[in-house]
Design a protein around this motif. Sequence first.
Motif, mmCIF file in Angstrom:
data_model
loop_
_atom_site.group_PDB
_atom_site.id
_atom_site.type_symbol
_atom_site.label_atom_id
_atom_site.label_comp_id
_atom_site.label_asym_id
_atom_site.label_seq_id
_atom_site.Cartn_x
_atom_site.Cartn_y
_atom_site.Cartn_z
ATOM 1 N N VAL A 11 0.822 -1.209 0.000
ATOM 2 C CA VAL A 11 0.000 0.000 0.000
ATOM 3 C C VAL A 11 0.858 1.262 0.000
ATOM 4 O O VAL A 11 1.978 1.276 0.518
ATOM 5 C CB VAL A 11 -0.947 0.038 1.217
ATOM 6 N N LYS A 12 0.276 2.309 -0.576
ATOM 7 C CA LYS A 12 0.871 3.638 -0.496
ATOM 8 C C LYS A 12 -0.239 4.672 -0.662
ATOM 9 O O LYS A 12 -0.911 4.720 -1.694
ATOM 10 C CB LYS A 12 1.944 3.839 -1.565
ATOM 11 N N ASN A 13 -0.461 5.453 0.383
ATOM 12 C CA ASN A 13 -1.413 6.567 0.344
ATOM 13 C C ASN A 13 -2.803 6.132 -0.121
ATOM 14 O O ASN A 13 -3.329 6.620 -1.115
ATOM 15 C CB ASN A 13 -0.880 7.693 -0.537
ATOM 16 N N VAL A 14 -3.393 5.228 0.635
ATOM 17 C CA VAL A 14 -4.729 4.725 0.310
ATOM 18 C C VAL A 14 -5.712 5.012 1.445
ATOM 19 O O VAL A 14 -6.678 4.288 1.664
ATOM 20 C CB VAL A 14 -4.703 3.207 -0.001
ATOM 21 N N ASN B 202 4.539 0.939 1.517
ATOM 22 C CA ASN B 202 5.526 1.384 0.538
ATOM 23 C C ASN B 202 5.710 2.905 0.605
ATOM 24 O O ASN B 202 5.741 3.594 -0.399
ATOM 25 C CB ASN B 202 5.065 0.960 -0.869
ATOM 26 N N GLY B 203 5.787 3.439 1.834
ATOM 27 C CA GLY B 203 6.074 4.856 2.002
ATOM 28 C C GLY B 203 4.854 5.744 2.086
ATOM 29 O O GLY B 203 4.829 6.824 1.473
ATOM 30 N N THR C 160 -3.195 7.011 5.933
ATOM 31 C CA THR C 160 -3.544 5.594 5.847
ATOM 32 C C THR C 160 -3.309 4.872 7.169
ATOM 33 O O THR C 160 -4.209 4.208 7.705
ATOM 34 C CB THR C 160 -2.733 4.888 4.744
ATOM 35 N N LEU C 161 -2.117 4.972 7.712
ATOM 36 C CA LEU C 161 -1.766 4.213 8.909
ATOM 37 C C LEU C 161 -2.515 4.724 10.138
ATOM 38 O O LEU C 161 -2.919 3.926 10.999
ATOM 39 C CB LEU C 161 -0.258 4.271 9.140
ATOM 40 N N ILE D 122 3.870 -3.618 7.820
ATOM 41 C CA ILE D 122 5.306 -3.859 7.678
ATOM 42 C C ILE D 122 5.892 -2.770 6.771
ATOM 43 O O ILE D 122 5.468 -2.636 5.617
ATOM 44 C CB ILE D 122 5.592 -5.250 7.053
ATOM 45 N N PRO D 123 6.850 -1.963 7.250
ATOM 46 C CA PRO D 123 7.502 -0.997 6.355
ATOM 47 C C PRO D 123 8.197 -1.741 5.213
ATOM 48 O O PRO D 123 8.879 -2.746 5.445
ATOM 49 C CB PRO D 123 8.531 -0.303 7.263
#
Length: 314
Positions: free
Chosen positions: A38-41, A65-66, A71-72, A87-88
């Motif tokens: 994921v990234k910015n979802v 993925n940054g 999101t988080l 997981i980073p």
Amino acid sequence: MSISGFIKAIGSKKMRLFGITAPPAAEGREGLALVAIVKNVGDYILEWLEFHTAAGARHVFLYDNGCTDDTLARIAASPFAASVTVIPWRMAGYDPATQRRISQQVGAYAHAVTTFGTDFERMAFIDIDEFLVPDPGLTLMEAITQHGDHSNISLPWHMFGHAGHETRPDGWVTRAFTDRAPVPYARDSDLLRFKCIVDPSRVSAVGVHSFETVDMGDRTANAAGQVVSNRARKQAAFFTSSPLQLNHYYLLSKAELETKLARGPINFGGAEGYRKRVLEKVAEIERAPVEDRKAVTYYDALSAQRGGAGNNFG
């Protein structure tokens, strides 16, 4: 061929399958885990978690993925926080001998299988714009196992279009976008791709759109139990929508599509080539769309069973 010529010939290609040693199956393992990078979802993640949790997913592994949006934070503040592991993930590797690149998704998927797979009967590898939709009355695991104990199942994309939306509509994606390309697709269509559900204790090779397992080799089953080789999956007869369908909300609104195009490919390739490939898919999806409300009907039935409690996020 010279060494430089050899590298030039294959160096631009990514490694599509990554061999692994399968983890042992833990005693008492159970359920389905979802794996996604994921990234910015932030605008979409809670619907995705709500839908799949309601459908019976036991745990979710998200490879970050940054993310630079919320999101988080949204996940941490949600009712799903305890069943999500983040997981980073910034891995971008390659084989020094051949310069073949290993996609971030393949690396994440291999890590998920080998690190967490021991505790689960199945793992599904999809994206946040993809939804696993069982037939009415079935949980995800019931749909997965209805036609046998297959260690490798391939689900074809059901590609959803704009549904007339210029900008992002209010509410859930699955409710707003109910028009998709007719199926099955032509054998040479770029829409004819698959995502996989596997038994992690039997995986021998990991890819984005295909896996291999120790008992099935390069063969895979569809949701109806038909088994063919990975290479033969593109036959029209292999295409299934029951008892489990994979909805891919690929376009969303026209404004959201432009954001996707501006962002570019997750793994490899230039922006110009990526835009061309995406727009070719757009044309095919939007050519003669049909209505598909399976996801809406499925979730509404689950909601009714739970006393009419709907989602809190849209």
